[in-house]
Structures are given as C-alpha cells and as structure tokens.
Design an enzyme around this catalytic site. Sequence first.
Site, PDB file in Angstrom:
ATOM      1  N   GLU A  30      21.851 -52.636  20.849  1.00 46.30           N
ATOM      2  CA  GLU A  30      21.244 -52.169  19.713  1.00 46.30           C
ATOM      3  C   GLU A  30      22.068 -52.698  18.575  1.00 46.30           C
ATOM      4  O   GLU A  30      21.647 -52.916  17.235  1.00 46.30           O
ATOM      5  CB  GLU A  30      22.545 -50.912  19.914  1.00 46.30           C
ATOM      6  CG  GLU A  30      20.864 -49.341  20.320  1.00 46.30           C
ATOM      7  CD  GLU A  30      20.983 -50.101  22.184  1.00 46.30           C
ATOM      8  OE1 GLU A  30      21.921 -50.836  23.218  1.00 46.30           O
ATOM      9  OE2 GLU A  30      20.241 -49.814  23.014  1.00 46.30           O
ATOM     10  N   HIS A  49      20.827 -38.112  25.970  1.00 44.98           N
ATOM     11  CA  HIS A  49      19.769 -37.997  25.265  1.00 44.98           C
ATOM     12  C   HIS A  49      19.190 -36.225  24.385  1.00 44.98           C
ATOM     13  O   HIS A  49      18.202 -36.289  24.107  1.00 44.98           O
ATOM     14  CB  HIS A  49      18.551 -37.761  26.160  1.00 44.98           C
ATOM     15  CG  HIS A  49      18.473 -39.275  26.928  1.00 44.98           C
ATOM     16  ND1 HIS A  49      19.674 -39.893  27.867  1.00 44.98           N
ATOM     17  CD2 HIS A  49      17.655 -40.168  26.681  1.00 44.98           C
ATOM     18  CE1 HIS A  49      18.889 -41.919  27.534  1.00 44.98           C
ATOM     19  NE2 HIS A  49      18.323 -41.266  26.982  1.00 44.98           N
TER      20      HIS A  49
END
Lengths: 323, 327
Positions: A58, A127
């Site tokens: 990331e 999530h």
Amino acid sequence: MRTITLIDAIREAYQEEMRRDEDVFMVGQDIRGAIFPHTKGLVEEFGSDRIVDTPIAESGMYGVALGAAQEGMRPIVDFMFGGFSYVTFSECTVTTGQYHFLHGSPRSLPIVMTAGVGTGQRLANDHAMSIHGTFAHHPGIKVAMPSTPYDAKGMFKAAIRDNNPVMIPWHMGIMMLKGDVPELGEDYVVPLGVADIKREGSDVTVMANSLQLQHALKVADKLQEEGISCEIIDPRSFVPFDLDTVLKSLEKTNRLVVVDEDWESGSFANTVSANVMEAGFDLLDAPVTRVTLPNMPVPGGYMEDYIVPTPEKIEAAIRKVLA
Amino acid sequence: MSLNKKQMIKLFTNLVRTSHYDKMMYRRMMQGKLIGFYHPAEGAVAPGVGACTFLKKDDNLNPHHRGHGIIHMVSKGIDVSTFLAEHTGKETGCCKGRSAFHFHYPDDKVYQQSGFIGHNFAPTVGWGYAAKRRGKSQVVMNCSGDGSYGEGRAHESMLMCQNWQLPVIFFCENNGMAIFSSSEEMHPTEDISSLAQGYGMPAVIVDGQDVFAVAEVAMAAIDRARKGKGPSFVECKTMRFNEHDIGTPDLKGWEDRSEEEHADMRKREPVRLATERVLADAILTQTKIDGIHEASLKEIEGVEEFADNSEICLPSEEELLADVFVD
C-alpha cells in the site's frame, strides 16, 4: 435523465475525466480486473499505463500517486476497502495534508483517494469501518461521500478536478442503489462543500449520509404518517463542511439528530454537535442527539446488526429530541 | 566511467563547499542561530557530492537527511540561501518560514524532506512512474541512510521500481549508525546492498570516503537509468563523525563510541583524502585549493547574511488558515 447505479455513476466520472485529461490515471490493486465494478472495463479503454495495478504494497501504491502528483499529474488512488488506507496512513494523511501548507503553499497535491466503506456485509472491522471522520481530522485534505448516483458522478468529477487532495469513499451498502443522472455527454459537477436538503420538513432536522441517508428517508416517510415532519440534510462533504445549511434548517426545526456511521469517539458527529452548539446554541430546543457506532471493534457475522445505526435507532433518536 | 580533470575539479569544489556548509550549520546550531535541530554530515559529505554533482535540473532528488539536504542540494546546483532563511524562521525562506527543516524546491525536483525516515521510498516510485509515463529521460536519485532500509517502504519501492524498470537509483549512504543503533546489529547482512539481490537489481559497493570513486559509480548508475535500463543500487560505505544530532550523546547501543573509533574514522576524512588526490594527480595546486576554500567561505557568508538580514515570518492565524487549501 437515465437511471443507473451509484457504482456505475462513479465509473462514468472516471471515464469522462480520464478522456478529458491525459494526466488523470488510477492506481490500486486489482482494479484492472475490477474487484469492485467502479473500475470495470477501464483498462480496455485506457490501458495498463493509466489503470495501474500494483503488488500488495500500500505504501508503494500510494507512493505512485504521491510522487506523480508532485510531478504535476492527477492520480486517483483506490484503496479497495477503506481500512486498507491505514496501511499507508502516514503518507495519505500527514504527508499529503501538510504538503501544500508546510511548503509555503506554492503547489498542492491533486490526489483523489477512494475506497469502499461501511457496514452491511458482515465482514468485521477492517473490512467494515468508516474512514471519513479520521481523514476529516487531518488538516489539508477534503473529505466527501456521495449518497445518490447523481451526487456520486458529480462529486467524483469535482474531486478529480479539485487541486487539493480529496478523500471520497463510497458506501458498499448503496453501491447498487439506482437513481437518475443526466444523459451521457451532459457535463456536470456537484461542488464539494455544499450540503443538500434531501427532504424538506419542519419539526426536526436529521443529518445523514450514504446508507444512513437511505435509512433516514425511510424513517421520515414513516413518521410523516404520524404528522412528524423531518428535514433530511445530506452533508455530502465533511471537509469543507456546510454548517450554514444545518443552522438554517435549525431556525425552522430547532432540533437536530446527527446520524454518523462511525465510532462515537472522535467522530464527525461530535464535530457537528460542537459546531452547532457553538454557532447555534440559541436555535436549539433540545440537545443535539447522535446516532453512531458504539466504541467497540465492528463485529462480523450476525452481531453486526446490533451495532449499526438502523432505521429503528434513528427513529428512536428523533422521538427523543421531539419529546 | 573515468573522470576528466574538469569533472574532478567540480567534485572537489563541491566537496569543499558542502563541508564548509555543514560546519556553518553546526556552528549556527551551537550559537542558537538555527531553529530546531541539526544532524551534522561531517565524515559523510562525499556520497551526496558524488551522487548529485552531475545530476540535471530535471532529475528528481531525494536528499539524505544528514546535513539537512544541503550537501545534496548544493551539489545539484540549488541556491540554498532560502533554505537557511527557512531554517531560521524567516519570511524569505523557501517555505515562507513555516517548515523549519522541511525544504521544498519543486522547480529543481526536490519535493520533500520528510520527518518520517524512509518516507522517500514511496514517492520515489511515483517520480519514476511519471518520468517513464512522460517518456522523459529524467532519473530519480533516491538518497537515504542504512537505517531507512529497515522500513518496509524501502522494500515496496525496490519491488515496484524493479518490476516496472523505473529510472531510479537507490543510493544508500551507509554510515553504520542509525541514531545509537549500529547497522551491524540492526541488519542481518554486512551490506545493505545485499537486499537488491532479492529484487534482481544490480548493486555496487563503493568507498564512500572517496568522492571520485563515488562519482564514477553514481554516473554509471545515472547513465544506466537514463538509457531506460532500469533501477540500480549503490551502497556507499561512509562514516558519521559526530553524534546523531547536536546535543544527543554519541552512543553505540547504550555506551559511548570509543576514542579509538573516532581516531580511526578521522583518518579517512573525505576532504583530506580528496586534497591528497588532486595534489598527487596535479589536478589542482595548493594555491588553487586555498582559493576554493576562500570562495566557499565567502559564498556561505553571503548565504548567512541573507538569512540574518531577513525578517522573522509571523503571519496571522487567519492568513495561515487561508493557505491550508488552494482554490
């Protein structure tokens, strides 16, 4: 007007802006194969040079956007799920937000960040979390989130054209929500920093966004049958925040419920509550009431249902401020 | 690549200039004439000079934090008088006096001095991506220390730059120390450049006390990147003569670095080594060398005067708030 889904509206914004400006490109993970359909078909039109898939790295992925923006390009970064932005948090909040200001404001970073966020999939914390409040905490980054397909297309286009960094997540719970948008070829933007009254009313003001806005609209329909009139305000942008629209509504209703799908502690709902108290205390006939997530990690599975802001919780809050 | 006389003189001159700059910063910190802190570069001036002296204006540069970027930026040809003004909180500073030590010279492709060590690695990928996308022959000189290679970002960056064959030089200035922690203790291999092997990236180790050796290696890496042959890794074995930043104790682990270690290091002071070389090779006479020192000191005097004669920058809160976003 046509009727399309929110996720298709976002994709149209990408397509139109990428056709308009060669410097606009996307970087993310598995965006070519479209893990979420907002990037479906983009690689066929724009190629792998502009629809860039990176390894699961990331910081490096965000670094493509950061470095390219410093070089004058206009990247869109897709974090896939909002929580994944935390993996490169220092870059996408502190470094990005301070870049323009700390250097004496000669240049800004026209980076758009996006991600799917929110509860509803029972996927648990990493999530299922919201990120708008966290990003709003960091100076120098605009933060917005659309609630309808029309807003989604117009706000994403505005974000891409904005010269500042913009975090604009979209809520997974409304990705297939359908709504009217102008015909293809009709260029429009929805300016960032302008709230929208999604339903006019006179007894109580409810501020809600995204999935929560849909809940609030349903509750308003139900309460209308009892003669309770709700004014529903969609902030659309958190930074800059259109406090005036809320205060103006309060002149009429004198009661405010803030629905915010985020943990109560340090939430944007708290900011709104404090802003209203400081700037509009005399307008209030009842304390500002918040509907937020309790301060616990978002559980997955069926337990999620107990902690999310539901229409029932919103209704209870409205009845409380009217009591 | 072998250096010609003109190149050697330029390198020698930059080495002398930058070592005087470093001494000036040290002195000003001790005099209380510098805001914040200073991380002296003494002993490790040659790598930055070798890496940056022959960069083009259009090449991206991330300077090493030691010396607060001055070694690298001066070598690249940047006028750092506005950085000294910045470091003294003046309105003529390169960041309007807001940044203390965070320089920004976007026209010279120096975009940041991150307070987070290792935050050079992520945008490096973006600079390389932009260069490749636009088909320009610009290269990215990414300088940082051995300590920074502990960051996961270093690995993400090497992975992606090699994957996409971006024009990047991973230029590691290994002085063996990160604050108090020795590279020996914190890294599993003797050479940081061993890491490049895992990514299939060519790597070279060079004596970081020898500015000419460094420059030869750097020029080869730059040339390679400019020709589109992808990234490479350069490791300079160098030294840190002083403590990490002025005022902290000079420890290794939790004990003082020994006098023997200091005495050994100073035997390989880079300006002395370079001076011996240019005299031995008859590149410069002692008179010319003295002239370079004098000119450097004069240049720095001007830089200090500029900073000292500038006004302190104190805008109102409203003015500052109006500058958080651009219209």
